[in-house]
Write an enzyme that holds these catalytic residues in place. Structure first.
Site, PDB file in Angstrom:
ATOM      1  N   TYR A 155       3.515   0.123  -0.571  1.00 44.94           N
ATOM      2  CA  TYR A 155       2.963   0.562   0.713  1.00 44.94           C
ATOM      3  C   TYR A 155       4.047   0.605   1.797  1.00 44.94           C
ATOM      4  O   TYR A 155       4.380   1.654   2.344  1.00 44.94           O
ATOM      5  CB  TYR A 155       1.857  -0.397   1.171  1.00 44.94           C
ATOM      6  CG  TYR A 155       0.578  -0.320   0.383  1.00 44.94           C
ATOM      7  CD1 TYR A 155       0.500  -0.838  -0.910  1.00 44.94           C
ATOM      8  CD2 TYR A 155      -0.567   0.253   0.924  1.00 44.94           C
ATOM      9  CE1 TYR A 155      -0.686  -0.796  -1.638  1.00 44.94           C
ATOM     10  CE2 TYR A 155      -1.762   0.301   0.198  1.00 44.94           C
ATOM     11  CZ  TYR A 155      -1.817  -0.224  -1.066  1.00 44.94           C
ATOM     12  OH  TYR A 155      -2.985  -0.167  -1.772  1.00 44.94           O
TER      13      TYR A 155
ATOM     14  N   HIS B 227      -5.108   9.565   2.778  1.00 39.07           N
ATOM     15  CA  HIS B 227      -5.127   9.779   1.327  1.00 39.07           C
ATOM     16  C   HIS B 227      -5.691  11.159   0.962  1.00 39.07           C
ATOM     17  O   HIS B 227      -5.469  11.639  -0.146  1.00 39.07           O
ATOM     18  CB  HIS B 227      -5.971   8.706   0.638  1.00 39.07           C
ATOM     19  CG  HIS B 227      -5.213   7.475   0.264  1.00 39.07           C
ATOM     20  ND1 HIS B 227      -4.066   7.502  -0.502  1.00 39.07           N
ATOM     21  CD2 HIS B 227      -5.432   6.162   0.541  1.00 39.07           C
ATOM     22  CE1 HIS B 227      -3.635   6.263  -0.693  1.00 39.07           C
ATOM     23  NE2 HIS B 227      -4.442   5.426  -0.057  1.00 39.07           N
TER      24      HIS B 227
ATOM     25  N   GLU C  82     -10.333   5.406  -0.945  1.00 38.92           N
ATOM     26  CA  GLU C  82     -10.287   6.789  -0.471  1.00 38.92           C
ATOM     27  C   GLU C  82     -11.075   7.752  -1.347  1.00 38.92           C
ATOM     28  O   GLU C  82     -10.588   8.836  -1.662  1.00 38.92           O
ATOM     29  CB  GLU C  82      -8.819   7.219  -0.374  1.00 38.92           C
ATOM     30  CG  GLU C  82      -8.050   7.276  -1.715  1.00 38.92           C
ATOM     31  CD  GLU C  82      -7.362   5.989  -2.131  1.00 38.92           C
ATOM     32  OE1 GLU C  82      -7.772   4.908  -1.660  1.00 38.92           O
ATOM     33  OE2 GLU C  82      -6.411   6.062  -2.931  1.00 38.92           O
TER      34      GLU C  82
ATOM     35  N   ASP D 215      -3.920  -3.402 -11.495  1.00 39.65           N
ATOM     36  CA  ASP D 215      -4.531  -4.075 -10.337  1.00 39.65           C
ATOM     37  C   ASP D 215      -3.650  -5.220  -9.838  1.00 39.65           C
ATOM     38  O   ASP D 215      -3.635  -5.541  -8.659  1.00 39.65           O
ATOM     39  CB  ASP D 215      -5.895  -4.667 -10.700  1.00 39.65           C
ATOM     40  CG  ASP D 215      -6.967  -3.602 -10.775  1.00 39.65           C
ATOM     41  OD1 ASP D 215      -6.710  -2.468 -10.311  1.00 39.65           O
ATOM     42  OD2 ASP D 215      -8.052  -3.903 -11.293  1.00 39.65           O
TER      43      ASP D 215
ATOM     44  N   HIS E 274      -5.834   5.280   7.346  1.00 37.18           N
ATOM     45  CA  HIS E 274      -5.199   5.151   6.028  1.00 37.18           C
ATOM     46  C   HIS E 274      -6.003   5.903   4.958  1.00 37.18           C
ATOM     47  O   HIS E 274      -5.451   6.724   4.218  1.00 37.18           O
ATOM     48  CB  HIS E 274      -5.072   3.670   5.661  1.00 37.18           C
ATOM     49  CG  HIS E 274      -4.416   3.424   4.336  1.00 37.18           C
ATOM     50  ND1 HIS E 274      -3.073   3.148   4.210  1.00 37.18           N
ATOM     51  CD2 HIS E 274      -4.911   3.445   3.072  1.00 37.18           C
ATOM     52  CE1 HIS E 274      -2.777   2.998   2.927  1.00 37.18           C
ATOM     53  NE2 HIS E 274      -3.884   3.171   2.217  1.00 37.18           N
ATOM     54  N   GLU E 275      -7.294   5.638   4.906  1.00 35.17           N
ATOM     55  CA  GLU E 275      -8.108   6.282   3.855  1.00 35.17           C
ATOM     56  C   GLU E 275      -8.164   7.791   4.057  1.00 35.17           C
ATOM     57  O   GLU E 275      -8.127   8.561   3.102  1.00 35.17           O
ATOM     58  CB  GLU E 275      -9.520   5.684   3.815  1.00 35.17           C
ATOM     59  CG  GLU E 275      -9.586   4.161   3.652  1.00 35.17           C
ATOM     60  CD  GLU E 275      -8.684   3.591   2.573  1.00 35.17           C
ATOM     61  OE1 GLU E 275      -8.394   4.293   1.586  1.00 35.17           O
ATOM     62  OE2 GLU E 275      -8.242   2.430   2.725  1.00 35.17           O
TER      63      GLU E 275
ATOM     64  N   GLU F 102       0.580   5.374  -2.065  1.00 32.20           N
ATOM     65  CA  GLU F 102       0.415   4.380  -1.003  1.00 32.20           C
ATOM     66  C   GLU F 102       1.525   4.395   0.049  1.00 32.20           C
ATOM     67  O   GLU F 102       1.259   4.172   1.222  1.00 32.20           O
ATOM     68  CB  GLU F 102       0.266   2.983  -1.621  1.00 32.20           C
ATOM     69  CG  GLU F 102      -0.979   2.822  -2.496  1.00 32.20           C
ATOM     70  CD  GLU F 102      -2.292   3.114  -1.762  1.00 32.20           C
ATOM     71  OE1 GLU F 102      -2.295   3.236  -0.531  1.00 32.20           O
ATOM     72  OE2 GLU F 102      -3.317   3.238  -2.453  1.00 32.20           O
TER      73      GLU F 102
HETATM   74 ZN    ZN Z   1      -4.186   3.330   0.172  1.00 32.99          ZN
END
Ligand code: ZN
Length: 614
Positions: free
Chosen positions: A391, A309, A281, A383, A305-306, A328
């Site tokens: 999410y 954000h 995003e 990560d 979704h992006e 998220e």
């Molecule tokens: Zn995301």
């Protein structure tokens, strides 16, 4: 009048700045960076960025004389203090020993609290946040391509900075590139910019470091709306523009729900297939995988979704990575609302059911602490620490709140939340204090703070979690049962009318073992082997691997070689690694595919195939 609640929120905000981010060396209590002036030359031959980063500074502690920045594998050549008149004075600095997760602290010793510092540096060819692609690794095969992926803590591998989402800064940049190539950044871009090798950018909204982004390549642009355009390699750009034609409609929908889009332009850069993620995003310029170009817009929820954000994440940001669900979970919820408004409730419900089923399947294999919404990330690479719980479980909590308070009340609440915390980075306790004050206590008798805390603190999926019904999915489940029992032929499944989500549901619900004749007939009827739909392919190939269905192998190998998105290919390698024959096949595919993969994808696959320890 200053309300007690505001005092409470303000003191929490101050406290959160004091609570340091375990994933950054920056001494943010003493000093924070305010504005970045970046000048970079992009050297494809050496796979390096050369340049300077100048930071203006806000000092918070009068006795502090040191500025600590995060770096990873940077060659720091010179550091200067910039005085109030603009004069530059070389200063002493040390680069600490490298930590495998955090990189190296750059400690800059200053005689006085300088208003700015300038760092001259060069990146490493192995910078974890940059991918350098040869012409052969691109769609067009003529020019090299380079792109960044800064989230979570990779910005430090291409810019020395306070690499924590708790600090926001504005930036200007000047980027020198080979003449035939275009540079884009996470800032307003100009599709009409001449290819003159000299690109300038200005991001005047404060962003956290993980949203700093750059890409350089043979990039064409197509306008798709008054404030939207699609950027991609020339051979991909038209298909991408058609697929993402609804973007302006999505922006208008989200604005109606949650207030104005505050970033000006919303452009999409479609990257080469090796991009390891679905989308990123980056403000003003979402970076996206080409694997969502299905030809029928069936996977464009990724763009929803992006885009979401732009409110949840880019506008209101997690202050530490363990609070990632604030980015998220909220975004996954908003994404579903956008899909519902643009593509209808049936599709939105189908998408949520798929995600909820997947999450339920993960409960068994996920450590208990990681099933909480605020897990402990200390000492871990963020990560690796992120999961579907941030999410899907996060979004599920918001759906539960929506169901408890009603859509009108909850929508107004959420809009107020985005306005209240706009351009701030917050922790879960700040979110909860605001929720308690503005929703729970204003509308008593609906949901208690304890019930919300149970969602956040306890592992698993709470008992009050509700799932919508999908009559289409129910019919497919019934048809699948009859087909597996031999009472219905593959043709009689009537699957030609199924949308992508319905195919995903059908394949997700398959038992571990399915007989080869059944798979053969299904494949013959619907041509699943070699399908152009990346999500359907992922599921079909997983079934093929589990059942050692060899006719899928050639197409599977092609898919795994063509695509570098981790979500799509890593599970295939993991499944193949379970048998010696599968592992040998996977290794032979990997040997050919490796060069086209991002380092993050390579690391995950090598772990799956037992080629590296961690
Ligand atoms: Zn995301």
């Amino acid at each position: 009048m200053l309300l007690p609640s505001l005092l409470f929120t303000a003191s929490l905000a101050a406290a959160s700045r004091i609570a340091t981010d375990p994933h950054s060396y920056a001494n943010t209590n003493d000093v924070t960076t305010r504005t970045l002036t970046l000048e970079l030359s992009v050297d494809f031959e050496q796979r390096a960025l050369n340049g300077t980063a100048e930071w203006s500074l806000d000092w918070h502690n009068t006795s502090a004389r040191e500025l600590v920045l995060d770096t990873r594998d940077l060659d720091i050549q010179k550091v200067e203090a910039i005085d109030a008149q603009g004069g530059a004075h070389p200063v002493r600095f040390v680069v600490d020993k490298r930590d495998p997760i955090l990189g190296s602290a750059l400690r800059i010793a200053l005689d006085a609290q300088a208003p700015a510092v300038r760092v001259q540096y060069k990146t490493s060819p192995d910078a974890s946040g940059l991918q350098w692609m040869t012409p052969a690794q691109t769609a067009g095969k003529q020019h090299p391509f380079m792109f960044s992926q800064s989230e979570s803590i990779h910005a430090r591998s291409w810019v020395p900075l306070q690499d924590t989402p708790s600090v926001r800064f504005t930036y200007t940049a000047r980027v020198h590139v080979p003449h035939e190539l275009r540079a884009v950044m996470s800032a307003p871009n100009d599709a009409a910019h001449a290819l003159d090798g000299d690109f300038r950018f200005a991001m005047d909204k404060p962003i956290p470091s993980y949203l700093l982004a750059i890409a350089v390549g043979d990039i064409a642009a197509r306008t798709t709306g008054p404030r939207t355009a699609v950027y991609a390699e020339p051979s991909v750009v038209d298909a991408a523009a058609t697929e993402f034609a609804d973007t302006e409609k999505m922006i208008e929908t989200t604005e109606k729900l949650y207030g104005p889009y505050r970033w000006g332009r919303y452009d999409i850069l479609v990257l080469p297939p090796s991009f390891p993620y679905g989308g990123m995003e980056n403000p003003c310029m979402t970076f996206a995988t080409p694997t969502v170009i299905a030809g029928d817009k069936s996977l464009v929820s990724l763009i929803a979704h992006e885009l979401a954000h732009s409110w949840s994440g880019n506008l209101v940001t997690n202050a530490r990575w363990r609070d990632m669900w604030l980015n998220e979970g909220f975004t996954t919820y908003v994404e579903n609302r956008i899909v519902e408004a643009v593509y209808g409730k049936a599709q939105a419900d189908e998408q949520f059911i798929l995600a909820a089923d997947e999450l339920r399947g993960e409960v068994k294999d996920t450590p208990k602490d990681d099933q909480r919404l605020v897990p402990d990330f200390q000492g871990r690479d963020p990560d690796d620490a992120g999961s579907d719980f941030a999410y899907t479980k996060g979004a599920w909590l918001l759906r539960t709140l929506e169901a408890s308070y009603g859509r009108d009340v909850f929508d107004a609440y959420l809009r107020g939340y985005f306005d209240h915390f706009a351009f701030q980075s917050i922790t879960t306790s700040e979110m909860l204090a605001y929720l308690d004050e503005n929703l729970i206590r204003k509308h008593p008798g609906k949901m208690t703070l304890d019930a919300v805390n149970a969602w956040i603190e306890k592992p698993g999926i709470p008992a009050d979690a509700r799932v919508p019904e999908s009559p289409r999915f129910n019919a497919i489940a019934a048809a699948r049962k009859e087909w597996l029992a031999g009472k219905r032929s593959a043709e009689a499944l009537d699957a030609k009318s199924w949308n992508t989500q319905e195919w995903m549901y059908f394949l997700d619900g398959m038992p571990d073992k399915v007989s080869t004749p059944l798979l053969q007939k299904l494949d013959a009827a619907y041509h699943l082997t070699g399908t152009g739909n990346a999500e359907v392919a992922r599921r079909w190939y997983l079934i093929a691997i589990r059942n050692d269905y060899k006719p899928a192998r050639t197409a599977m190998a092609d898919y795994m070689t063509r695509i570098g998105r981790r979500y799509l290919v890593v599970p295939l390698y993991e499944a193949l690694a379970k048998t010696p024959d599968g592992n040998a096949f996977a290794r032979s595919v990997y040997a050919k595919a490796r060069a086209g993969y991002h380092p993050l994808t390579q690391a995950s696959i090598e772990k799956a195939l037992g080629m590296r320890k961690k």
